[in-house]
Scaffold this motif. Structure first.
Motif, mmCIF file in Angstrom:
data_model
loop_
_atom_site.group_PDB
_atom_site.id
_atom_site.type_symbol
_atom_site.label_atom_id
_atom_site.label_comp_id
_atom_site.label_asym_id
_atom_site.label_seq_id
_atom_site.Cartn_x
_atom_site.Cartn_y
_atom_site.Cartn_z
ATOM 1 N N GLN A 16 0.796 -1.271 0.184
ATOM 2 C CA GLN A 16 0.124 0.003 -0.026
ATOM 3 C C GLN A 16 0.741 1.030 -0.003
ATOM 4 O O GLN A 16 0.483 2.288 -0.627
ATOM 5 C CB GLN A 16 -0.797 -0.027 1.194
ATOM 6 C CG GLN A 16 -2.010 1.140 1.353
ATOM 7 C CD GLN A 16 -2.545 1.638 0.217
ATOM 8 O OE1 GLN A 16 -3.112 0.402 -0.435
ATOM 9 N NE2 GLN A 16 -2.599 2.599 -0.402
ATOM 10 N N ILE A 17 2.030 1.323 0.738
ATOM 11 C CA ILE A 17 2.825 2.372 0.656
ATOM 12 C C ILE A 17 3.255 2.636 -0.708
ATOM 13 O O ILE A 17 3.684 3.840 -1.228
ATOM 14 C CB ILE A 17 3.933 2.056 1.937
ATOM 15 C CG1 ILE A 17 3.279 2.293 3.241
ATOM 16 C CG2 ILE A 17 4.949 3.354 1.647
ATOM 17 C CD1 ILE A 17 4.337 1.943 4.492
ATOM 18 N N GLY A 18 3.962 1.476 -1.293
ATOM 19 C CA GLY A 18 4.202 1.589 -2.705
ATOM 20 C C GLY A 18 3.286 2.178 -3.534
ATOM 21 O O GLY A 18 3.733 2.735 -4.377
ATOM 22 N N ILE A 19 2.074 1.672 -3.521
ATOM 23 C CA ILE A 19 1.015 2.292 -4.391
ATOM 24 C C ILE A 19 0.782 3.832 -4.259
ATOM 25 O O ILE A 19 0.635 4.470 -4.880
ATOM 26 C CB ILE A 19 -0.358 1.731 -4.019
ATOM 27 C CG1 ILE A 19 -0.498 0.191 -4.559
ATOM 28 C CG2 ILE A 19 -1.636 2.332 -4.600
ATOM 29 C CD1 ILE A 19 -1.578 -0.500 -4.123
ATOM 30 N N ASN A 20 0.905 4.132 -2.753
ATOM 31 C CA ASN A 20 0.766 5.533 -2.333
ATOM 32 C C ASN A 20 2.053 6.493 -3.181
ATOM 33 O O ASN A 20 1.952 7.473 -3.748
ATOM 34 C CB ASN A 20 0.850 5.890 -0.870
ATOM 35 C CG ASN A 20 -0.495 5.454 -0.268
ATOM 36 O OD1 ASN A 20 -1.597 5.028 -0.833
ATOM 37 N ND2 ASN A 20 -0.471 5.469 0.858
ATOM 38 N N ALA A 21 3.110 5.948 -3.123
ATOM 39 C CA ALA A 21 4.411 6.534 -3.438
ATOM 40 C C ALA A 21 4.425 6.718 -5.149
ATOM 41 O O ALA A 21 4.394 7.428 -5.842
ATOM 42 C CB ALA A 21 5.631 5.578 -3.369
ATOM 43 N N GLY A 22 3.566 5.620 -5.753
ATOM 44 C CA GLY A 22 3.285 5.530 -7.319
ATOM 45 C C GLY A 22 2.521 6.764 -7.682
ATOM 46 O O GLY A 22 2.448 7.450 -8.605
ATOM 47 N N CYS A 23 1.478 6.981 -6.768
ATOM 48 C CA CYS A 23 0.355 8.143 -7.078
ATOM 49 C C CYS A 23 0.938 9.480 -6.812
ATOM 50 O O CYS A 23 0.857 10.405 -7.580
ATOM 51 C CB CYS A 23 -0.749 8.066 -5.954
ATOM 52 S SG CYS A 23 -2.121 6.591 -6.408
#
Length: 207
Positions: A44-51
């Motif tokens: 989830q942190i990775g997804i947020n970083a992608g956003c």
């Protein structure tokens, strides 16, 4: 549109988008069930970083370039489709059979990078931000600051949704970690990833 109206309208629209089942939801569910809460949080942190990376790109004009350039859009589209297809094939044809095997085989894999690249290599995120966010930026206000502000609202909603998904899978962990269920989850998620890869590969640049 006033600041309050803009924030309320965007929050409502982003909430609907977040609750719509998609690649991120499938990735969080599968990771939480098969690899545990820690890896799911990393994802989830990775997804947020992608956003956030897309937000920075849109603020700097890259999102607009992807929206108008066929070459830029296709380059990112095919890279993203290939990445999703690679993940899907691995899960579909090499499913795990038990939790111990999952931890041994997947322990070196970084959940953060999986979530980050899964999001970053999807040009539709950039298209969404560049076409959707400007509608909620009040006249006379900084587009850059508002872009990041609205994306942070989107990230907060996504994080809350993921926390709910992770919490639900923890309650059912004793069932979801059985060998047959682990294999089914791997293969089902792999099939979903391949479906998204095909949809991405066949998609066309808006406009």
């Amino acid at each position: 549109m006033s600041i309050t109206d803009a924030l309320l309208a965007f929050t409502f629209s982003a909430a609907l988008l977040t609750l719509t089942p998609g690649l991120d939801t499938a990735l969080i569910l599968r990771t939480s069930t098969i690899e545990g809460t820690r890896k799911a949080i990393q994802t989830q942190i990775g997804i947020n970083a992608g956003c956030l990376a897309w937000a920075a790109a849109v603020a700097c004009g890259l999102g607009a370039l992807i929206a108008v350039s066929e070459l830029a859009y296709n380059l990112l589209k095919w890279t993203g489709a290939a990445y999703l297809a690679w993940l899907g094939v691995k899960m579909l044809f090499k499913p795990r059979s038990k939790m111990g095997e999952v931890r041994l085989a997947q322990g070196k894999q970084n959940g953060f990078l999986r979530g980050f690249f899964g999001n970053l290599l999807n040009p539709k995120v950039g298209i969404f931000y560049v076409s959707f966010l400007p509608q909620f930026i009040p006249t006379g206000h900084s587009p850059v600051l508002w872009t990041f502000g609205l994306v942070l609202i989107h990230l907060l909603l996504g994080t809350l949704w993921s926390a709910l998904l992770i919490g639900c899978t923890r309650r059912l962990s004793s069932v979801l970690k059985r060998g047959k269920v682990v294999k089914w989850l791997d293969r089902s998620t792999g099939a979903v990833f391949l479906l998204f890869a095909a949809r991405l590969a066949l998609s066309r640049r808006p406009g």
